[in-house]
Write a protein that holds these residues in place. Structure first.
Motif, PDB file in Angstrom:
ATOM      1  N   TYR A   1      17.442  10.339 -22.807  1.00 47.73           N
ATOM      2  CA  TYR A   1      18.688  10.728 -23.460  1.00 47.73           C
ATOM      3  C   TYR A   1      19.574  11.353 -22.391  1.00 47.73           C
ATOM      4  O   TYR A   1      19.177  12.301 -21.710  1.00 47.73           O
ATOM      5  N   GLN A   2      20.768  10.795 -22.221  1.00 48.66           N
ATOM      6  CA  GLN A   2      21.648  11.212 -21.126  1.00 48.66           C
ATOM      7  C   GLN A   2      22.932  11.826 -21.665  1.00 48.66           C
ATOM      8  O   GLN A   2      23.546  11.295 -22.590  1.00 48.66           O
ATOM      9  N   LEU A   3      23.304  12.942 -21.067  1.00 56.57           N
ATOM     10  CA  LEU A   3      24.567  13.597 -21.372  1.00 56.57           C
ATOM     11  C   LEU A   3      25.416  13.570 -20.110  1.00 56.57           C
ATOM     12  O   LEU A   3      25.019  14.108 -19.070  1.00 56.57           O
ATOM     13  N   ASP A   4      26.571  12.922 -20.163  1.00 55.37           N
ATOM     14  CA  ASP A   4      27.492  12.851 -19.026  1.00 55.37           C
ATOM     15  C   ASP A   4      28.664  13.793 -19.251  1.00 55.37           C
ATOM     16  O   ASP A   4      29.260  13.822 -20.339  1.00 55.37           O
ATOM     17  N   ILE A   5      28.993  14.565 -18.211  1.00 55.28           N
ATOM     18  CA  ILE A   5      30.168  15.434 -18.242  1.00 55.28           C
ATOM     19  C   ILE A   5      31.093  14.979 -17.119  1.00 55.28           C
ATOM     20  O   ILE A   5      30.695  14.946 -15.950  1.00 55.28           O
ATOM     21  N   HIS A   6      32.305  14.610 -17.458  1.00 56.27           N
ATOM     22  CA  HIS A   6      33.261  14.062 -16.495  1.00 56.27           C
ATOM     23  C   HIS A   6      34.271  15.128 -16.068  1.00 56.27           C
ATOM     24  O   HIS A   6      34.534  16.082 -16.800  1.00 56.27           O
ATOM     25  N   ASN A   7      34.834  14.928 -14.884  1.00 57.40           N
ATOM     26  CA  ASN A   7      35.863  15.840 -14.367  1.00 57.40           C
ATOM     27  C   ASN A   7      35.391  17.298 -14.443  1.00 57.40           C
ATOM     28  O   ASN A   7      36.012  18.156 -15.086  1.00 57.40           O
ATOM     29  N   ILE A   8      34.296  17.583 -13.756  1.00 52.38           N
ATOM     30  CA  ILE A   8      33.626  18.876 -13.854  1.00 52.38           C
ATOM     31  C   ILE A   8      34.540  20.013 -13.390  1.00 52.38           C
ATOM     32  O   ILE A   8      35.240  19.893 -12.388  1.00 52.38           O
ATOM     33  N   THR A   9      34.494  21.122 -14.136  1.00 49.21           N
ATOM     34  CA  THR A   9      35.189  22.339 -13.736  1.00 49.21           C
ATOM     35  C   THR A   9      34.190  23.495 -13.745  1.00 49.21           C
ATOM     36  O   THR A   9      33.070  23.365 -14.255  1.00 49.21           O
TER      37      THR A   9
ATOM     38  N   PHE B   1      37.420  13.444 -11.264  1.00 51.71           N
ATOM     39  CA  PHE B   1      36.676  12.210 -11.038  1.00 51.71           C
ATOM     40  C   PHE B   1      35.193  12.460 -10.693  1.00 51.71           C
ATOM     41  O   PHE B   1      34.457  11.523 -10.425  1.00 51.71           O
ATOM     42  N   LEU B   2      34.772  13.730 -10.687  1.00 46.82           N
ATOM     43  CA  LEU B   2      33.365  14.018 -10.432  1.00 46.82           C
ATOM     44  C   LEU B   2      32.611  14.140 -11.752  1.00 46.82           C
ATOM     45  O   LEU B   2      33.123  14.670 -12.737  1.00 46.82           O
ATOM     46  N   LYS B   3      31.359  13.664 -11.757  1.00 49.80           N
ATOM     47  CA  LYS B   3      30.580  13.594 -12.991  1.00 49.80           C
ATOM     48  C   LYS B   3      29.177  14.128 -12.743  1.00 49.80           C
ATOM     49  O   LYS B   3      28.640  14.010 -11.642  1.00 49.80           O
ATOM     50  N   VAL B   4      28.582  14.718 -13.763  1.00 54.28           N
ATOM     51  CA  VAL B   4      27.178  15.107 -13.715  1.00 54.28           C
ATOM     52  C   VAL B   4      26.472  14.464 -14.905  1.00 54.28           C
ATOM     53  O   VAL B   4      27.038  14.349 -15.993  1.00 54.28           O
ATOM     54  N   ARG B   5      25.235  14.031 -14.680  1.00 53.49           N
ATOM     55  CA  ARG B   5      24.417  13.444 -15.744  1.00 53.49           C
ATOM     56  C   ARG B   5      23.193  14.320 -15.964  1.00 53.49           C
ATOM     57  O   ARG B   5      22.399  14.536 -15.051  1.00 53.49           O
ATOM     58  N   ILE B   6      23.050  14.836 -17.180  1.00 51.23           N
ATOM     59  CA  ILE B   6      21.911  15.671 -17.555  1.00 51.23           C
ATOM     60  C   ILE B   6      21.015  14.835 -18.455  1.00 51.23           C
ATOM     61  O   ILE B   6      21.487  14.194 -19.402  1.00 51.23           O
ATOM     62  N   GLU B   7      19.704  14.837 -18.153  1.00 56.83           N
ATOM     63  CA  GLU B   7      18.793  13.920 -18.840  1.00 56.83           C
ATOM     64  C   GLU B   7      17.584  14.652 -19.426  1.00 56.83           C
ATOM     65  O   GLU B   7      17.118  15.646 -18.878  1.00 56.83           O
ATOM     66  N   CYS B   8      17.108  14.111 -20.541  1.00 59.77           N
ATOM     67  CA  CYS B   8      15.813  14.520 -21.072  1.00 59.77           C
ATOM     68  C   CYS B   8      15.102  13.278 -21.580  1.00 59.77           C
ATOM     69  O   CYS B   8      15.726  12.226 -21.790  1.00 59.77           O
ATOM     70  N   SER B   9      13.799  13.369 -21.733  1.00 60.93           N
ATOM     71  CA  SER B   9      13.029  12.253 -22.278  1.00 60.93           C
ATOM     72  C   SER B   9      12.318  12.709 -23.540  1.00 60.93           C
ATOM     73  O   SER B   9      11.885  13.862 -23.653  1.00 60.93           O
ATOM     74  N   ALA B  10      12.216  11.796 -24.500  1.00 61.93           N
ATOM     75  CA  ALA B  10      11.553  12.095 -25.773  1.00 61.93           C
ATOM     76  C   ALA B  10      10.989  10.794 -26.331  1.00 61.93           C
ATOM     77  O   ALA B  10      11.318   9.704 -25.859  1.00 61.93           O
TER      78      ALA B  10
ATOM     79  N   LYS C   1      20.020  23.922 -15.909  1.00 64.76           N
ATOM     80  CA  LYS C   1      21.094  24.840 -15.536  1.00 64.76           C
ATOM     81  C   LYS C   1      22.085  24.094 -14.655  1.00 64.76           C
ATOM     82  O   LYS C   1      21.717  23.575 -13.598  1.00 64.76           O
ATOM     83  N   LEU C   2      23.348  24.020 -15.085  1.00 62.83           N
ATOM     84  CA  LEU C   2      24.397  23.385 -14.299  1.00 62.83           C
ATOM     85  C   LEU C   2      25.127  24.454 -13.508  1.00 62.83           C
ATOM     86  O   LEU C   2      25.681  25.397 -14.078  1.00 62.83           O
ATOM     87  N   ILE C   3      25.091  24.304 -12.187  1.00 61.28           N
ATOM     88  CA  ILE C   3      25.783  25.223 -11.284  1.00 61.28           C
ATOM     89  C   ILE C   3      26.969  24.481 -10.691  1.00 61.28           C
ATOM     90  O   ILE C   3      26.803  23.404 -10.100  1.00 61.28           O
ATOM     91  N   VAL C   4      28.159  25.010 -10.861  1.00 64.14           N
ATOM     92  CA  VAL C   4      29.368  24.409 -10.281  1.00 64.14           C
ATOM     93  C   VAL C   4      29.808  25.310  -9.131  1.00 64.14           C
ATOM     94  O   VAL C   4      30.139  26.481  -9.339  1.00 64.14           O
ATOM     95  N   THR C   5      29.800  24.760  -7.918  1.00 64.50           N
ATOM     96  CA  THR C   5      29.997  25.576  -6.725  1.00 64.50           C
ATOM     97  C   THR C   5      31.296  25.223  -6.003  1.00 64.50           C
ATOM     98  O   THR C   5      31.962  24.233  -6.316  1.00 64.50           O
ATOM     99  N   ASN C   6      31.593  26.029  -5.003  1.00 65.65           N
ATOM    100  CA  ASN C   6      32.633  25.691  -4.052  1.00 65.65           C
ATOM    101  C   ASN C   6      32.050  24.743  -3.006  1.00 65.65           C
ATOM    102  O   ASN C   6      30.835  24.601  -2.873  1.00 65.65           O
TER     103      ASN C   6
END
Length: 293
Positions: A125-133, A62-71, A160-165
């Motif tokens: 421009y948005q990229l969503d990643i759901h249920n992060i692992t 249920f956790l999500k990250v949104r990565i964005e760029c503009s153009a 850079k996406l960092i997935v931590t404890n």
């Protein structure tokens, strides 16, 4: 290849109807971070920008990250991912309001959106990643191109996406500028200002120097990013060399990091507020580009 520090976009030559070229070279991105990209050439077009250099998240359902760029509005944008020790891989193509997912992508975990930016000709421009692992950790790039048949794409600098404890959290750097050695200044006629950035997490950081009142970026050197296993944080030094006649001028060490709580994510240290004295060893090491940490 040296990148113009004012232009962090890249152009990569590739045939995107076939697999990516195997040829790969290391380039500096975000000054202090290295990514492995397809063969690149410099480009003066700087109208695509990745909004966040890094994002740190705790993995979980249920956790999500949104990565964005503009153009610029009307651009065709392509999302790429690069996992550690793996090749760059295109995952999503966005053509206006149409989104095309590459084969093998888990559609229930990825989504892409286009959002108009108020008062500008650019769009987000948005990229969503759901249920992060932890397997989602890596670098994510957006690239601009006219069509699938265009031989060139302009790449942003990446996120850079960092997935931590849960025990790890984002920490901004503690920054100060070392006072130059008077002995070295008198002997050499040069001043070395050292910006020391300590105890930050994650390891993605941008450092830019300028003289107060000027937007021109100064030539600077950067040491290696050092990891402290005890504190689980990173440190780095950045420095400039100026003439003795510039001693009364104020120089600014600007640094950008995910942990800085501001709208622009930038903070700064100034030579008007110097820390402890540096020793003559700093000068000798800087001249040989073997700067101590």
């Amino acid at each position: 290849m040296q990148l113009d520090p004012r232009n962090r976009s890249l152009v990569t030559t590739l045939d995107i109807n076939t697999s990516l070229r195997k040829e790969c070279k290391l380039v500096w991105v975000l000054k202090l971070q290295i990514h492995c990209l397809p063969k690149v050439v410099e480009d003066g077009n700087n109208d695509i920008e990745q909004i966040h250099p890094s994002q740190t998240k705790t993995g979980g359902k249920f956790l999500k990250v949104r990565i964005e760029c503009s153009a610029k509005e009307g651009s065709n944008v392509f999302w790429y991912s690069q996992k550690p020790n793996e090749a760059l891989k295109r995952i999503i193509s966005v053509f206006g309001e149409k989104t095309v997912f590459d084969e093998g992508l888990f559609l229930e975990r990825f989504s892409a959106h286009v959002v108009q930016m108020k008062g500008k000709n650019n769009v987000k421009y948005q990229l969503d990643i759901h249920n992060i692992t932890h397997e989602d950790a890596g670098n994510y790039f957006c690239a601009k191109g006219a069509s699938l048949r265009i031989p060139h794409q302009v790449f942003s600098s990446g996120t850079k996406l960092i997935v931590t404890n849960e025990s790890q959290s984002v920490k901004p750097p503690t920054a100060f500028i070392l006072k130059p050695s008077k002995e070295d200044v008198d002997r050499t006629g040069e001043v070395i200002y050292v910006c020391s950035l300590q105890n930050f997490f994650p390891d993605v950081i941008t450092v830019i120097w300028n003289e107060e009142g000027s937007e021109q970026e100064l030539e600077a050197e950067h040491g290696d990013i050092i990891f402290d296993a005890t504190t689980q944080t990173y440190s780095v030094n950045s420095w400039i060399v100026v003439k003795k006649s510039s001693l009364k001028k104020n120089f600014i060490c600007n640094y950008k990091h995910e942990g800085i709580n501001s709208s622009q994510s930038w903070a700064k240290a100034s030579t008007n507020n110097l820390g402890e004295h540096s020793s003559s060893s700093w000068y000798k090491a800087a001249k040989h580009k073997t700067f101590p940490q």
